[in-house]
Design a protein around this motif. Structure first.
Motif, PDB file in Angstrom:
ATOM      1  N   HIS A  77       0.834  -1.206   0.000  1.00 49.26           N
ATOM      2  CA  HIS A  77       0.000   0.000   0.000  1.00 49.26           C
ATOM      3  C   HIS A  77       0.872   1.260   0.000  1.00 49.26           C
ATOM      4  O   HIS A  77       0.659   2.193  -0.787  1.00 49.26           O
ATOM      5  CB  HIS A  77      -0.922  -0.003   1.225  1.00 49.26           C
ATOM      6  N   HIS A  78       1.867   1.300   0.882  1.00 49.69           N
ATOM      7  CA  HIS A  78       2.716   2.494   0.995  1.00 49.69           C
ATOM      8  C   HIS A  78       3.579   2.703  -0.250  1.00 49.69           C
ATOM      9  O   HIS A  78       3.805   3.847  -0.664  1.00 49.69           O
ATOM     10  CB  HIS A  78       3.601   2.382   2.243  1.00 49.69           C
ATOM     11  N   ILE A  79       4.083   1.609  -0.831  1.00 53.62           N
ATOM     12  CA  ILE A  79       4.909   1.757  -2.042  1.00 53.62           C
ATOM     13  C   ILE A  79       4.071   2.305  -3.189  1.00 53.62           C
ATOM     14  O   ILE A  79       4.498   3.229  -3.912  1.00 53.62           O
ATOM     15  CB  ILE A  79       5.554   0.414  -2.431  1.00 53.62           C
ATOM     16  N   ALA A  80       2.861   1.761  -3.395  1.00 48.56           N
ATOM     17  CA  ALA A  80       1.987   2.257  -4.469  1.00 48.56           C
ATOM     18  C   ALA A  80       1.680   3.732  -4.271  1.00 48.56           C
ATOM     19  O   ALA A  80       1.691   4.530  -5.229  1.00 48.56           O
ATOM     20  CB  ALA A  80       0.699   1.440  -4.504  1.00 48.56           C
ATOM     21  N   ASP A  81       1.425   4.115  -3.029  1.00 46.11           N
ATOM     22  CA  ASP A  81       1.124   5.511  -2.738  1.00 46.11           C
ATOM     23  C   ASP A  81       2.326   6.401  -3.039  1.00 46.11           C
ATOM     24  O   ASP A  81       2.198   7.465  -3.652  1.00 46.11           O
ATOM     25  CB  ASP A  81       0.710   5.632  -1.264  1.00 46.11           C
ATOM     26  N   SER A  82       3.518   5.975  -2.601  1.00 50.21           N
ATOM     27  CA  SER A  82       4.722   6.777  -2.797  1.00 50.21           C
ATOM     28  C   SER A  82       5.112   6.878  -4.271  1.00 50.21           C
ATOM     29  O   SER A  82       5.542   7.932  -4.736  1.00 50.21           O
ATOM     30  CB  SER A  82       5.871   6.170  -1.996  1.00 50.21           C
ATOM     31  N   THR A  93       1.331   4.950  -8.195  1.00 54.13           N
ATOM     32  CA  THR A  93       0.862   3.916  -9.121  1.00 54.13           C
ATOM     33  C   THR A  93      -0.385   3.266  -8.534  1.00 54.13           C
ATOM     34  O   THR A  93      -0.618   3.323  -7.323  1.00 54.13           O
ATOM     35  CB  THR A  93       1.943   2.842  -9.345  1.00 54.13           C
ATOM     36  N   GLU A  94      -1.179   2.657  -9.409  1.00 51.43           N
ATOM     37  CA  GLU A  94      -2.385   1.972  -8.933  1.00 51.43           C
ATOM     38  C   GLU A  94      -2.066   0.598  -8.329  1.00 51.43           C
ATOM     39  O   GLU A  94      -2.831   0.075  -7.539  1.00 51.43           O
ATOM     40  CB  GLU A  94      -3.393   1.786 -10.084  1.00 51.43           C
ATOM     41  N   VAL A  95      -0.923   0.019  -8.746  1.00 50.70           N
ATOM     42  CA  VAL A  95      -0.604  -1.348  -8.340  1.00 50.70           C
ATOM     43  C   VAL A  95       0.805  -1.432  -7.767  1.00 50.70           C
ATOM     44  O   VAL A  95       1.735  -0.807  -8.291  1.00 50.70           O
ATOM     45  CB  VAL A  95      -0.713  -2.326  -9.543  1.00 50.70           C
ATOM     46  N   CYS A  96       0.929  -2.183  -6.702  1.00 49.40           N
ATOM     47  CA  CYS A  96       2.245  -2.633  -6.207  1.00 49.40           C
ATOM     48  C   CYS A  96       2.079  -4.080  -5.772  1.00 49.40           C
ATOM     49  O   CYS A  96       1.160  -4.408  -5.000  1.00 49.40           O
ATOM     50  CB  CYS A  96       2.742  -1.786  -5.043  1.00 49.40           C
ATOM     51  N   SER A  97       2.965  -4.970  -6.239  1.00 49.70           N
ATOM     52  CA  SER A  97       2.877  -6.398  -5.916  1.00 49.70           C
ATOM     53  C   SER A  97       4.241  -6.926  -5.508  1.00 49.70           C
ATOM     54  O   SER A  97       5.277  -6.484  -6.025  1.00 49.70           O
ATOM     55  CB  SER A  97       2.364  -7.200  -7.121  1.00 49.70           C
ATOM     56  N   ILE A  98       4.214  -7.876  -4.575  1.00 50.01           N
ATOM     57  CA  ILE A  98       5.449  -8.544  -4.134  1.00 50.01           C
ATOM     58  C   ILE A  98       5.327 -10.030  -4.455  1.00 50.01           C
ATOM     59  O   ILE A  98       4.387 -10.701  -4.006  1.00 50.01           O
ATOM     60  CB  ILE A  98       5.681  -8.352  -2.627  1.00 50.01           C
ATOM     61  N   TYR A  99       6.244 -10.511  -5.266  1.00 51.60           N
ATOM     62  CA  TYR A  99       6.349 -11.936  -5.601  1.00 51.60           C
ATOM     63  C   TYR A  99       7.586 -12.474  -4.891  1.00 51.60           C
ATOM     64  O   TYR A  99       8.671 -11.903  -4.998  1.00 51.60           O
ATOM     65  CB  TYR A  99       6.498 -12.150  -7.103  1.00 51.60           C
ATOM     66  N   GLU A 140      -1.327  -4.493  -3.821  1.00 51.37           N
ATOM     67  CA  GLU A 140      -2.229  -3.345  -3.737  1.00 51.37           C
ATOM     68  C   GLU A 140      -2.663  -3.074  -5.162  1.00 51.37           C
ATOM     69  O   GLU A 140      -1.829  -2.769  -6.022  1.00 51.37           O
ATOM     70  CB  GLU A 140      -1.500  -2.120  -3.161  1.00 51.37           C
ATOM     71  N   GLY A 141      -3.955  -3.267  -5.460  1.00 52.10           N
ATOM     72  CA  GLY A 141      -4.444  -2.956  -6.802  1.00 52.10           C
ATOM     73  C   GLY A 141      -4.893  -4.144  -7.608  1.00 52.10           C
ATOM     74  O   GLY A 141      -5.852  -4.031  -8.387  1.00 52.10           O
ATOM     75  N   LEU A 142      -4.243  -5.305  -7.466  1.00 55.35           N
ATOM     76  CA  LEU A 142      -4.715  -6.506  -8.151  1.00 55.35           C
ATOM     77  C   LEU A 142      -5.786  -7.177  -7.283  1.00 55.35           C
ATOM     78  O   LEU A 142      -6.017  -6.793  -6.141  1.00 55.35           O
ATOM     79  CB  LEU A 142      -3.561  -7.472  -8.415  1.00 55.35           C
ATOM     80  N   LYS A 143      -6.454  -8.188  -7.839  1.00 55.52           N
ATOM     81  CA  LYS A 143      -7.525  -8.860  -7.099  1.00 55.52           C
ATOM     82  C   LYS A 143      -6.953  -9.566  -5.868  1.00 55.52           C
ATOM     83  O   LYS A 143      -6.035 -10.385  -5.993  1.00 55.52           O
ATOM     84  CB  LYS A 143      -8.216  -9.877  -8.010  1.00 55.52           C
ATOM     85  N   PRO A 144      -7.517  -9.272  -4.677  1.00 57.48           N
ATOM     86  CA  PRO A 144      -6.980  -9.871  -3.447  1.00 57.48           C
ATOM     87  C   PRO A 144      -7.010 -11.394  -3.459  1.00 57.48           C
ATOM     88  O   PRO A 144      -6.145 -12.035  -2.868  1.00 57.48           O
ATOM     89  CB  PRO A 144      -7.906  -9.309  -2.353  1.00 57.48           C
ATOM     90  N   GLU A 145      -8.025 -11.985  -4.135  1.00 61.63           N
ATOM     91  CA  GLU A 145      -8.140 -13.444  -4.118  1.00 61.63           C
ATOM     92  C   GLU A 145      -7.011 -14.143  -4.900  1.00 61.63           C
ATOM     93  O   GLU A 145      -6.835 -15.359  -4.813  1.00 61.63           O
ATOM     94  CB  GLU A 145      -9.496 -13.893  -4.669  1.00 61.63           C
ATOM     95  N   SER A 146      -6.251 -13.363  -5.685  1.00 55.32           N
ATOM     96  CA  SER A 146      -5.140 -13.973  -6.435  1.00 55.32           C
ATOM     97  C   SER A 146      -3.887 -14.153  -5.578  1.00 55.32           C
ATOM     98  O   SER A 146      -2.946 -14.853  -5.973  1.00 55.32           O
ATOM     99  CB  SER A 146      -4.796 -13.120  -7.658  1.00 55.32           C
TER     100      SER A 146
END
Length: 747
Positions: free
Chosen positions: A35-40, A43-49, A63-69
């Motif tokens: 959430h904080h990275i997307a805000d900073s 961007t609409e999306v931030c994801s950690i793989y 943050e931004g992609l479907k939570p169920e994924s």
């Protein structure tokens, strides 16, 4: 503008530090971070793989992609843009992700509406942990400033992962690092099994403060640490032993790295972004690794070790961590390291139960020393220094090239049963110590041992060996920072002969080159060093060193027989030159009034197929021949024994190799010159009994193999085995292993 960017970056990192310090589970931390990275990053999306295993990436937070994924979406290494970042260790920055080569659409995430993509690796000093991604709807190419800023954030994520900040987010089936059992497959460099506790040669530096609040203070800490590092490097260079001969150029390159202004500038830029001094050093180390590991130039890849060493020294200065951590070595230490030099390994001596290396090779310095110490060694154990912690329980199976870290009870029990069986067998073999290795047919085989250290010599009496068939003299050169003096060598060789108590010792002259490079000798940039400037070729080109060693051997052997063996002779002319050089030194010592050895026997190691076809005169000139099986097999099959892909493909019991050995035996028999087989295969029961049946009457091996080989020889009829071998070849068999194994089973 750059100042605002730096300020935003520091603010984000401070937020991440607060998240790390706050109570809560790992999944909650990951959700907050995205959430904080997307805000900073706006961007609409931030994801950690993160890696689920070595080949699979899993979406752990978004943050931004479907939570169920989350925890459902997975990618193979190299699959899609995320997999591409993970495989290459480099960022991918595109305004139009679907048009990028390798793009993979994952409908369960709902990412189809996002056009731009920036992915950076989450990695720590060569250890790949995952990928950090930001995406936006706008077709946006992220700026260099934004790419660099996200790399800094990824660096902090890597440190947070190392500190265990996300462990409670692990799902069933995903192992927790440093907690669950781990099995690592490597390669066998020295056989044997051992159980013990991990002792890290270079304890891992843990950065506990990845974020720095005050850039000026962190820069001052870095500047002070770099100055201290440079002083230490300059002090090393001031030492005549470290800065002499060919080693001077290597050390000067080391100093150049330490004094590099661009190296310091890049670390200072990372501090400006919000990293602590320690994290800035690690970030530069990780990126340098990524750059140099992919370099095609062999010289540049070798410099990776210099940069790694400098960065690690700098980290220890900054953190106060390192070898002197106060931790006590366990009673049953298994040494774990990325790599290690011969002098360092010799410092540990016989305290070690075993050694496990991430790198190394079957002919490296460490392998030579491990064989001399008779301790199991596993090489190419990937990630062992990352997975292991000081004090972890560990099982080392040098026979199979396998390491069990923090083993389950069932695995440990089975392993201990195997060790108990081997110990029981050794007790039985001890009863054979003073008996000859005489087969049922009446043929007696002389069993000699290989050695290279003074510490080996007690094995000469305890193992029942009849002498030393190979004494590796290069270990005394490898363990020093300068060429040893003649008097030092003469004293050492004299002690070896005294400890041998009248049993013969075959001294092999200096066998360096290939994978055995002296610390004070400039490495040769050769495309195939095993076939390059090594062994007798070096000795004949650098005659001063060979003369000095021969003089030391002569002075050590006063009143006793001297056996000298020249390595890697490929043609008769080389042997003639080396033999002439020895006779010149004998004459010189006599002129000086020095007492001479009671007898001198001169031999050659037959390690190349070419020497099997040498003129008859060569065999008649030699007082003895020793077949160096390791190199001979390598060159006969054109299979580099340092190459794991091919070294196990070819078998010593292949009938074509057996035919070559028979030819060597025949030529030695015709010239009435004694011949022995020396090498790893001599210490393996099936191979050893086959060589004895062919006609070898002397085998030289590691001391621990003498008991099992003697036990087997005394139970078989070698003449009958020879008939079985001949019959199998008449029937067209191309490999004798199955034939010999079946025959032994029936005995």
């Amino acid at each position: 503008m750059p100042e605002r960017k730096d300020s935003d970056s520091r603010k984000l990192l401070l937020r991440l530090r607060e998240i790390l310090a706050a109570p809560g589970g790992g999944q909650d931390r990951l959700d907050q971070i995205t959430h904080h990275i997307a805000d900073s990053m706006r961007t609409e999306v931030c994801s950690i793989y993160l890696f689920r295993d070595a080949e699979t990436l899993e979406l752990w937070a978004t943050e931004g992609l479907k939570p169920e994924s989350v925890h459902k979406t997975r990618l193979r290494l190299g699959e899609g843009l995320v997999g591409r970042v993970a495989r290459s260790g480099r960022h991918v920055n595109t305004a139009d992700a679907p048009s990028e080569p390798g793009f993979r659409y994952m409908p369960e995430t709902g990412e189809e509406v996002y056009s731009s993509f920036l992915g950076v690796p989450v990695q720590r000093v060569g250890e790949k942990l995952g990928v950090l991604v930001v995406q936006s709807r706008d077709a946006r190419q992220f700026s260099d400033d934004e790419v660099y800023g996200l790399e800094v954030v990824a660096m902090v994520l890597a440190e947070m992962a190392e500190l265990g900040a996300f462990q409670s987010a692990q799902l069933d089936g995903t192992p927790l690092q440093h907690r669950f059992p781990t099995m690592i497959r490597g390669g066998t460099a020295q056989e044997g099994v051992a159980e013990g506790r991990v002792w890290l040669h270079e304890p891992r530096v843990v950065v506990t403060n990845p974020v720095g609040e005050d850039p000026q203070k962190e820069k001052a800490r870095l500047t002070e640490a770099v100055a201290m590092l440079r002083m230490k490097v300059d002090s090393m260079l001031a030492d005549p032993e470290m800065n002499s001969g060919d080693g001077a150029e290597v050390m000067e390159t080391y100093r150049m790295f330490a004094h590099s202004r661009s190296w310091l500038r890049r670390m200072e830029e990372a501090i400006d972004r919000g990293l602590s001094a320690e994290a800035a050093v690690e970030k530069e180390q990780s990126q340098a690794r990524a750059r140099l590991e992919s370099a095609s130039d062999h010289y540049l890849r070798d410099r990776l070790h210099d940069l790694d060493d400098l960065a690690n020294r700098l980290l220890r200065i900054l953190t106060g961590q390192g070898k002197d951590t106060g931790a006590e070595m366990p009673e049953d230490p298994i040494l774990v390291a990325r790599n290690i030099g011969p002098a360092e390994l010799l410092d540990y001596g016989r305290k070690l139960r075993g050694v496990v290396l991430e790198e190394g090779s079957v002919g490296s310095h460490a392998t030579v020393v491990a064989r001399a110490l008779s301790i199991p060694l596993v090489i190419h154990a990937e990630r062992i220094t990352t997975e292991a912690l000081n004090g972890d329980s560990i099982l080392v199976d040098g026979d199979m090239g396998v390491v069990h870290l923090r083993p389950e009870d069932t695995v440990a029990k089975a392993f201990r049963d195997k060790m108990a069986m081997q110990a029981e067998a050794q007790k039985r073999y001890a009863g054979l110590r003073d008996l000859p290795a005489t087969a049922k047919c009446g043929t007696t085989i002389q069993l000699y041992m290989n050695a290279g250290l003074m510490a080996d010599l007690p094995s000469l009496q305890n193992s029942g060996a009849e002498g030393v068939g190979l004494f590796r003299t290069e270990l005394q050169f490898l363990a020093r920072t300068r060429v040893p003096r003649r008097g030092e060598l003469a004293g050492l060789y004299a002690k070896v002969l005294e400890n041998a108590q009248g049993k013969p010792v075959m001294f092999r002259t200096l066998d360096i080159g290939s994978d055995k490079v002296l610390p004070y000798m400039k490495p040769q940039d050769e495309p195939n060093p095993a076939m390059g400037w090594r062994a007798i070729r070096v000795g004949l080109d650098k005659r001063g060193v060979l003369r000095m060693q021969l003089q030391a051997l002569i002075r050590a052997s006063v009143g006793r027989p001297l056996y000298v063996m020249f390595p890697f002779v490929t043609e008769m002319g080389e042997y003639e030159e080396a033999h002439r050089l020895l006779m010149e030194q004998m004459a010189r010592e006599q002129r000086l009034g020095h007492e001479l050895p009671s007898d001198v026997r001169v031999g050659a190691m037959l390690e190349t197929p070419s020497l099997a076809f040498a003129p008859r005169k060569f065999f008649e000139m030699c007082d003895f021949i020793s077949v160096g099986g390791n190199d001979l097999k390598q060159f006969f099959f054109a299979a580099d024994r340092e190459n794991e892909r091919v070294r196990r493909r070819y078998d010593s019991l292949n009938t074509t190799f057996i035919a070559l050995l028979e030819q060597i035996l025949q030529r030695c028999h015709e010239a009435r010159v004694p011949v022995s087989f020396c090498g790893e295969d001599a210490g393996r029961p099936i191979e050893a009994v086959t060589f004895a049946a062919l006609g070898f009457r002397r085998l030289s091996m590691r001391p621990a193999s003498i008991g099992p080989i003697k036990h087997l020889i005394r139970r078989v009829d070698l003449s009958e085995l020879r008939r079985v071998i001949d019959d199998a070849r008449d029937l067209g068999e191309t490999n004798l292993r199955h034939t010999v194994t079946d025959w032994l089973a029936r005995q």
